[in-house]
Scaffold this motif. Structure first.
Motif, short mmCIF file in Angstrom:
data_model
loop_
_atom_site.label_atom_id
_atom_site.label_comp_id
_atom_site.label_asym_id
_atom_site.label_seq_id
_atom_site.Cartn_x
_atom_site.Cartn_y
_atom_site.Cartn_z
N ALA A 63 -5.61 2.91 -4.13
CA ALA A 63 -6.21 4.30 -3.97
C ALA A 63 -6.73 4.80 -5.04
CB ALA A 63 -5.24 5.37 -3.16
N MET A 64 -5.98 4.56 -6.37
CA MET A 64 -6.81 5.07 -7.66
C MET A 64 -7.91 4.40 -7.92
SD MET A 64 -4.65 7.47 -8.67
CE MET A 64 -4.86 7.69 -10.41
N ARG A 65 -7.76 2.96 -7.94
CA ARG A 65 -8.88 2.20 -8.10
C ARG A 65 -10.11 2.52 -7.32
NH1 ARG A 65 -12.69 0.17 -8.78
NH2 ARG A 65 -13.48 -1.82 -9.04
N LEU A 69 -10.30 7.43 -4.25
CA LEU A 69 -9.67 8.21 -3.17
C LEU A 69 -9.00 9.54 -3.53
CD1 LEU A 69 -8.46 5.55 -0.46
CD2 LEU A 69 -10.86 6.36 -1.43
N ASP A 70 -8.59 9.59 -4.72
CA ASP A 70 -7.87 10.71 -5.16
C ASP A 70 -8.74 11.86 -5.73
OD1 ASP A 70 -8.43 9.03 -7.28
OD2 ASP A 70 -7.10 10.04 -8.55
N ARG A 71 -10.30 11.40 -5.82
CA ARG A 71 -11.32 12.39 -6.19
C ARG A 71 -12.36 12.48 -5.21
NH1 ARG A 71 -10.97 7.91 -9.62
NH2 ARG A 71 -12.94 6.60 -9.80
N HIS A 102 -9.76 1.27 11.52
CA HIS A 102 -9.96 1.10 10.09
C HIS A 102 -10.32 2.21 9.52
CE1 HIS A 102 -14.21 0.06 11.68
NE2 HIS A 102 -14.22 1.37 11.17
N LEU A 103 -10.55 2.54 8.29
CA LEU A 103 -10.53 4.06 7.73
C LEU A 103 -11.88 4.49 7.98
CD1 LEU A 103 -9.03 6.04 5.83
CD2 LEU A 103 -9.71 4.81 3.95
N ALA A 104 -12.01 5.69 8.43
CA ALA A 104 -13.29 6.53 8.15
C ALA A 104 -13.42 7.81 7.79
CB ALA A 104 -14.07 6.35 9.87
N GLY A 105 -14.00 8.48 8.20
CA GLY A 105 -14.06 9.96 7.50
C GLY A 105 -14.49 9.81 6.23
N ALA A 106 -14.58 11.03 5.53
CA ALA A 106 -15.07 11.37 4.14
C ALA A 106 -14.57 10.22 3.17
CB ALA A 106 -14.74 12.69 3.65
N VAL A 107 -13.15 9.84 3.21
CA VAL A 107 -12.62 9.06 2.38
C VAL A 107 -13.12 7.56 2.75
CG1 VAL A 107 -10.67 7.93 1.72
CG2 VAL A 107 -10.64 10.54 1.93
N GLY A 108 -13.27 7.12 3.90
CA GLY A 108 -13.69 5.93 4.19
C GLY A 108 -15.26 6.05 3.72
N ALA A 109 -16.04 6.85 3.84
CA ALA A 109 -17.43 6.76 3.43
C ALA A 109 -17.50 6.63 1.73
CB ALA A 109 -18.20 7.96 3.59
N HIS A 110 -16.60 7.50 1.15
CA HIS A 110 -16.65 7.60 -0.29
C HIS A 110 -16.23 6.02 -0.64
CE1 HIS A 110 -16.05 8.88 -4.42
NE2 HIS A 110 -14.79 8.49 -4.56
N MET A 111 -15.17 5.30 0.05
CA MET A 111 -14.63 3.97 -0.19
C MET A 111 -15.56 3.27 -0.41
SD MET A 111 -11.24 1.98 1.40
CE MET A 111 -12.00 1.66 2.60
N LEU A 112 -16.41 2.96 0.57
CA LEU A 112 -17.67 2.21 0.71
C LEU A 112 -18.64 2.24 -0.30
CD1 LEU A 112 -19.26 0.20 2.13
CD2 LEU A 112 -20.33 1.66 3.56
N GLY A 113 -18.82 3.59 -0.86
CA GLY A 113 -19.81 3.74 -1.93
C GLY A 113 -19.28 3.39 -3.04
N VAL A 114 -17.87 3.24 -3.43
CA VAL A 114 -17.29 2.80 -4.36
C VAL A 114 -17.47 1.43 -4.84
CG1 VAL A 114 -15.05 2.46 -5.86
CG2 VAL A 114 -15.81 4.76 -4.93
#
Lengths: 226, 226
Positions: free
Chosen positions: A154-156, A159-161, A183-195
DNA sequence: GCGACGATTCGACCGGCATCGAAGCGTCCC
DNA sequence: GGGACGCTTCGATGCCGGTCGAATCGTCGC
């Protein structure tokens, strides 16, 4: 009572390729804005607007306004059931060509689903995040939450920010057709794909919503994949 | 992989009023000649012929020649399910008339659903069969199974000697719109309806897929109904 | 408030398809 | 074999509706 309900009305609505594509895109319960649905259906904005008006009028879709956007979603589980019942008797897509089946395999591996990651890779990531205790187990279509002790994965992924985002839930389960698990959606899911895209672990394929791991990405994914 | 089956094709076929009327007429599993279907749909013979050709081409209907007649029937239970799923989300007809509401009540009590029994009677029967331990509880759309110790009701209906039927599951739950619970479908469901008709416990109504208990049938049903 | 953006409305164009009459083909009955 | 009947094919007609450009309305960001 619907002894002889007017079968033709909803069927006619589903009978147009553009509207069918929209309904299929909404099948997992998401709410999508008109512009996205226009892109998915491959039509111009006015055409999409016309189709959506018909779907709402016909009771297959409901719309909720949010600022200058209007989000559309299926009107209920019965509509989803009808769509799926039709898919069950629909002729299968390209399946015959090598290209078709290769594309299907590629999409099953990793693809974007609206604005987040889907496919086998997404399921692996979600499993790993749950496994390390960073997120609660996902329910389909249900809002979930981050735990207060993010693990290394999650840190990598930062997801904490994740920037706060209005009404949209941070975490949400989104049904993946690959294995019928969320699978993971929502704001965190979107952020993850961006990263993942920004860090060069994944690149978008040219013509569809497919995603391909870069060499570094493949090496990294191998560290937690099944 | 049916990630994106062409939903629009069958939907378009069902989206025409004439074709929808034909499919509805075939919903109980009967085979009807083209002329009858033309009359039911309210179109001329050439028009009906064109529609039927499309339905066959689309795989929704199959035709069997018999002399100078050609009999048409639904291509399978999946087609029937799709038709019913669409009826479930269709706008209700102008059911204001007394005749309409009486007919609706009659159909809610007992009707044929493609090739098996539906309606309140079907739900009572399914409950009784589950209650006596002859079948496992039904899931919607899910295959189920007979237990290895059929009770008296199952014996009476000959469920212990249903002929084996290729790929079709013996037991399947089929959503009943009357109470939104599953009734008994599959090969066993079809066999059960056949026995009820053959033994004179039920008779088909004249103009639709309604079913009416005979006096003996009513007496027998009363022994286990709610 | 001003520009950007999302969504809808309006108007015009055009392709597809439902419809039916007339004719053709095959089957049944006498 | 002749006539009736069921069904299909062909051809012509007319209409419904999908499509998009341009313009309008409303909301957001600065």
């Amino acid at each position: 009572m619907d002894a002889d309900a007017d079968l033709a009305a909803p069927a006619k609505l589903m009978g147009d390729p553009a509207r069918a594509a929209m309904l299929t895109a909404l099948l997992d319960g998401r709410s999508l804005p008109a512009s996205d649905l226009a892109a998915i259906a491959g039509v111009a904005a006015p055409t999409a607007s016309s189709h959506l008006a018909q779907l709402v009028e016909g009771g297959l879709v409901v719309a909720t306004r949010s600022g200058r956007h209007r989000y559309f979603s299926l009107a209920g589980a019965e509509v989803a059931r009808a769509v799926e019942a039709l898919q069950a008797i629909a002729p299968r897509r390209p399946v015959t060509s090598y290209a078709g089946s290769r594309a299907a395999k590629r999409l099953a591996e990793a693809r974007s689903c609206y604005d987040h990651l889907a496919g086998r890779l997404a399921l692996d990531l979600a499993d790993a995040l749950v496994g390390e205790g960073s997120i609660e187990p996902l329910g389909i279509g249900q809002p979930g939450s981050l735990t207060d002790r993010p693990g290394p994965l999650a840190m990598r992924l930062g997801l904490d920010r994740v920037p706060p985002t209005g009404k949209r839930p941070a975490v949400r389960g989104c049904l993946d057709w690959t294995e019928r698990r969320p699978h993971l959606a929502g704001a965190v899911g979107a952020h993850m794909l961006g990263v993942l895209l920004a860090d060069g672990l994944l690149v978008r394929d040219r013509d569809d919503r497919g995603l391909t791991p870069t060499p570094e990405g493949a090496a990294w994914f191998a560290t937690f994949a099944r």
